[in-house]
Write an enzyme that holds these catalytic residues in place. Structure first.
Site, PDB file in Angstrom:
ATOM      1  N   LYS A   1       1.789  -3.265   6.632  1.00 19.47           N
ATOM      2  CA  LYS A   1       2.226  -3.637   5.284  1.00 19.47           C
ATOM      3  C   LYS A   1       3.951  -3.150   5.329  1.00 19.47           C
ATOM      4  CE  LYS A   1      -1.661  -4.602   3.356  1.00 19.47           C
ATOM      5  NZ  LYS A   1      -1.565  -5.739   2.995  1.00 19.47           N
TER       6      LYS A   1
ATOM      7  N   TYR B   1      -1.654  -0.347  10.839  1.00 19.39           N
ATOM      8  CA  TYR B   1      -2.172  -0.908   9.557  1.00 19.39           C
ATOM      9  C   TYR B   1      -0.753  -0.425   8.545  1.00 19.39           C
ATOM     10  CZ  TYR B   1      -3.507  -1.788   4.469  1.00 19.39           C
ATOM     11  OH  TYR B   1      -3.502  -1.361   3.486  1.00 19.39           O
TER      12      TYR B   1
ATOM     13  N   SER C   1       0.995  -0.986   0.341  1.00 23.46           N
ATOM     14  CA  SER C   1       0.459   0.129  -0.082  1.00 23.46           C
ATOM     15  C   SER C   1       1.106   1.415   0.063  1.00 23.46           C
ATOM     16  CB  SER C   1      -0.967   0.058   1.318  1.00 23.46           C
ATOM     17  OG  SER C   1      -1.316   0.738   1.425  1.00 23.46           O
TER      18      SER C   1
HETATM   19  N1  UFG Z   1     -11.454  11.826   3.549  1.00 22.98           N
HETATM   20  C1  UFG Z   1     -12.457  12.146   4.423  1.00 22.98           C
HETATM   21  N2  UFG Z   1     -14.159  11.975   4.837  1.00 22.98           N
HETATM   22  C2  UFG Z   1     -13.953  10.280   5.167  1.00 22.98           C
HETATM   23  C3  UFG Z   1     -13.244   9.350   4.448  1.00 22.98           C
HETATM   24  C4  UFG Z   1     -12.180  10.393   4.312  1.00 22.98           C
HETATM   25  O1  UFG Z   1     -12.905  13.710   4.217  1.00 22.98           O
HETATM   26  O2  UFG Z   1     -15.044  10.534   5.153  1.00 22.98           O
HETATM   27  C5  UFG Z   1     -10.189  11.947   3.284  1.00 22.98           C
HETATM   28  C6  UFG Z   1      -9.383  11.662   3.571  1.00 22.98           C
HETATM   29  O3  UFG Z   1      -9.285  12.736   4.540  1.00 22.98           O
HETATM   30  C7  UFG Z   1      -8.528  11.784   2.750  1.00 22.98           C
HETATM   31  C8  UFG Z   1      -9.319  11.157   1.815  1.00 22.98           C
HETATM   32  O4  UFG Z   1     -10.719  11.405   2.214  1.00 22.98           O
HETATM   33  O5  UFG Z   1      -8.007  13.364   2.006  1.00 22.98           O
HETATM   34  C9  UFG Z   1      -9.596  10.317   1.327  1.00 22.98           C
HETATM   35  O6  UFG Z   1      -9.554   9.347   2.850  1.00 22.98           O
HETATM   36  P1  UFG Z   1      -9.345   7.136   2.371  1.00 22.98           P
HETATM   37  O7  UFG Z   1      -9.738   6.857   3.616  1.00 22.98           O
HETATM   38  O8  UFG Z   1     -10.289   7.142   1.404  1.00 22.98           O
HETATM   39  O9  UFG Z   1      -8.291   6.966   2.250  1.00 22.98           O
HETATM   40  P2  UFG Z   1      -6.429   7.482   2.341  1.00 22.98           P
HETATM   41  O10 UFG Z   1      -5.426   7.645   1.789  1.00 22.98           O
HETATM   42  O11 UFG Z   1      -6.364   8.093   4.021  1.00 22.98           O
HETATM   43  O12 UFG Z   1      -6.538   5.925   2.864  1.00 22.98           O
HETATM   44  C10 UFG Z   1      -6.492   4.345   2.304  1.00 22.98           C
HETATM   45  C11 UFG Z   1      -6.740   3.504   2.599  1.00 22.98           C
HETATM   46  C12 UFG Z   1      -5.583   3.271   2.765  1.00 22.98           C
HETATM   47  C13 UFG Z   1      -4.294   2.352   1.955  1.00 22.98           C
HETATM   48  C14 UFG Z   1      -3.963   3.937   1.912  1.00 22.98           C
HETATM   49  C15 UFG Z   1      -2.958   4.480   0.935  1.00 22.98           C
HETATM   50  O13 UFG Z   1      -7.705   3.496   3.472  1.00 22.98           O
HETATM   51  O14 UFG Z   1      -5.590   1.528   3.436  1.00 22.98           O
HETATM   52  O15 UFG Z   1      -5.115   4.470   1.265  1.00 22.98           O
HETATM   53  O16 UFG Z   1      -2.560   5.674   0.630  1.00 22.98           O
HETATM   54  F1  UFG Z   1      -3.177   2.706   2.815  1.00 22.98           F
END
Ligand code: UFG
Length: 354
Positions: free
Chosen positions: A166, A162, A138
């Site tokens: 990885k 998590y 990831s």
């Molecule tokens: N976000 C919101 N509201 C939400 C959920 C997310 O504003 O309800 C924002 C987060 O702050 C971020 C973006 O949307 O800016 C994406 O968030 P995600 O949780 O969808 O994804 P992340 O980039 O945080 O993490 C994901 C996976 C991980 C993985 C990672 C790799 O959850 O498992 O991408 O970069 F490791």
């Protein structure tokens, strides 16, 4: 014919990769403990791929193009039996716990499950002379990056257990390959997988309240939740919300087929970023989904989520040059296919007859 062992093959990325493998003529053995996935996903993979095998007594599992074993990687005996039963050519290893928040609450469960599962798998590979593995890593291993786009050579650091699993699990197959020059390993660092198979038969089915942006946005669009909480609008980005590299899960699945072909021709270990190279903000994602579903998606701005980076998107040069892989789908297709899946499966696989 030799088979590809797919751990976690009933999950979101796993089921799409099983489809891509079958479409490319591979035969697969899926191992999944169904802790966060459904066997219905595999039934639907069969439908997509036109596999109408008689799985009754007349067809031995060894002759089937897709066989499934409900098995936990921590169950060493059951895993050993599977390796003894089939001629495994290569492994694609998805099976792992993956919820960031849960990993903070239960770090030891994450380390035990993700690390021990990977160790057990490599042990069986060693015992049975299986030399090739594609590991599901990831972009989380880059933590909060110093700069974007992020290349594979960027420093590795994590912001939650998590992510550390990885990071540590990457090292296990890497050292496994270091111990035998005939072994080959591809570490695939996914950016943000979204979307669904265009058929609407398989897609993401998170249990409980989704942690990730897209599944949450889908539920708001479907009227299941009142609004999206945007985690911060004070980031140093053009609209102040976080930027990520969203990638269609069908493109990601194709990347696994490319990686499998690559490790067939090369030994040693190589890490590849799988992302489109384009970043979209949370607000842009909400707008793209509004376009796909044709309805407004309410949102409110809330606090930043701890550990979140302002911006992250891939330098995918290595995957393009070495794997010959490039993402085909754009953000509109990702949202279209995700919405199609949501509409056809408002409760995911739950209560579905097939
Ligand atoms: N976000 C919101 N509201 C939400 C959920 C997310 O504003 O309800 C924002 C987060 O702050 C971020 C973006 O949307 O800016 C994406 O968030 P995600 O949780 O969808 O994804 P992340 O980039 O945080 O993490 C994901 C996976 C991980 C993985 C990672 C790799 O959850 O498992 O991408 O970069 F490791």
């Amino acid at each position: 014919m030799h088979k590809i062992l797919v751990t976690g093959g009933a999950g979101f990325i796993g089921s799409h990769t099983c489809t891509a493998l079958l479409e490319n003529g591979y035969e697969i053995v899926v191992v999944d403990n169904l802790s966060n996935s459904s066997r219905k996903a595999l039934e639907r993979v069969r439908i997509i791929c036109g596999i109408n095998e008689d799985t009754g007594a007349s067809t031995s599992p060894a002759n089937s193009r897709l066989v499934f074993h409900e098995c936990d990687l921590l169950d060493q005996e059951a895993l050993a039996q599977i390796f003894a039963q089939y001629e495994i050519e290569a492994v694609i290893h998805f099976a792992a716990f993956k919820a960031v928040g849960e990993s903070v609450e239960k770090p030891l469960a994450y380390y035990r499950n993700n690390l021990q599962g990977t160790i057990n798998l490599c042990e069986q590979m060693a015992k049975h002379g299986v030399k090739k593995i594609v590991f599901s890593s990831s972009a989380t291993v880059y933590g909060v990056p110093d700069s974007v786009p992020i290349a594979e050579t960027a420093p590795l650091r994590c912001t939650n257990p998590y992510g550390w699993t990885k990071f540590m699990c990457e090292q296990i197959p890497r050292d496994f390959a270091n111990a035998d020059i005939a072994r080959s390993v591809a570490l695939l660092r996914y950016f943000n997988p979204i979307g669904a198979h265009p058929s609407g038969l398989i897609g993401e089915d998170p249990r409980g309240i989704p942690n990730n942006l897209l599944p949450y946005v889908l539920r708001v669009a479907a009227g299941q939740y009142p609004q999206v909480n945007i985690y911060g609008q004070d980031y140093p980005t053009p609209d102040g919300t976080g930027i990520r590299d969203y990638i269609h899960v069908v493109d990601l699945a194709a990347g696994h087929v490319s990686a499998l072909k690559y490790i067939d021709r090369h030994t040693g270990t190589e890490a590849f970023n799988l992302g489109t190279g384009n970043g979209y903000s949370v607000l842009e994602i909400i707008q793209a989904m509004e376009k796909a579903c044709g309805c407004p998606i309410p949102y409110q701005i809330t606090e930043r989520r701890p550990g979140d980076a302002a911006e992250g998107y891939a330098d995918n040069t290595l995957a393009r040059l070495k794997l010959g892989w490039i993402a085909q789908y754009g953000i509109d297709e990702m949202c279209r296919d995700a919405w199609n899946w949501q509409q056809k499966n408002p409760r995911g696989y739950e209560n579905a007859s097939v």
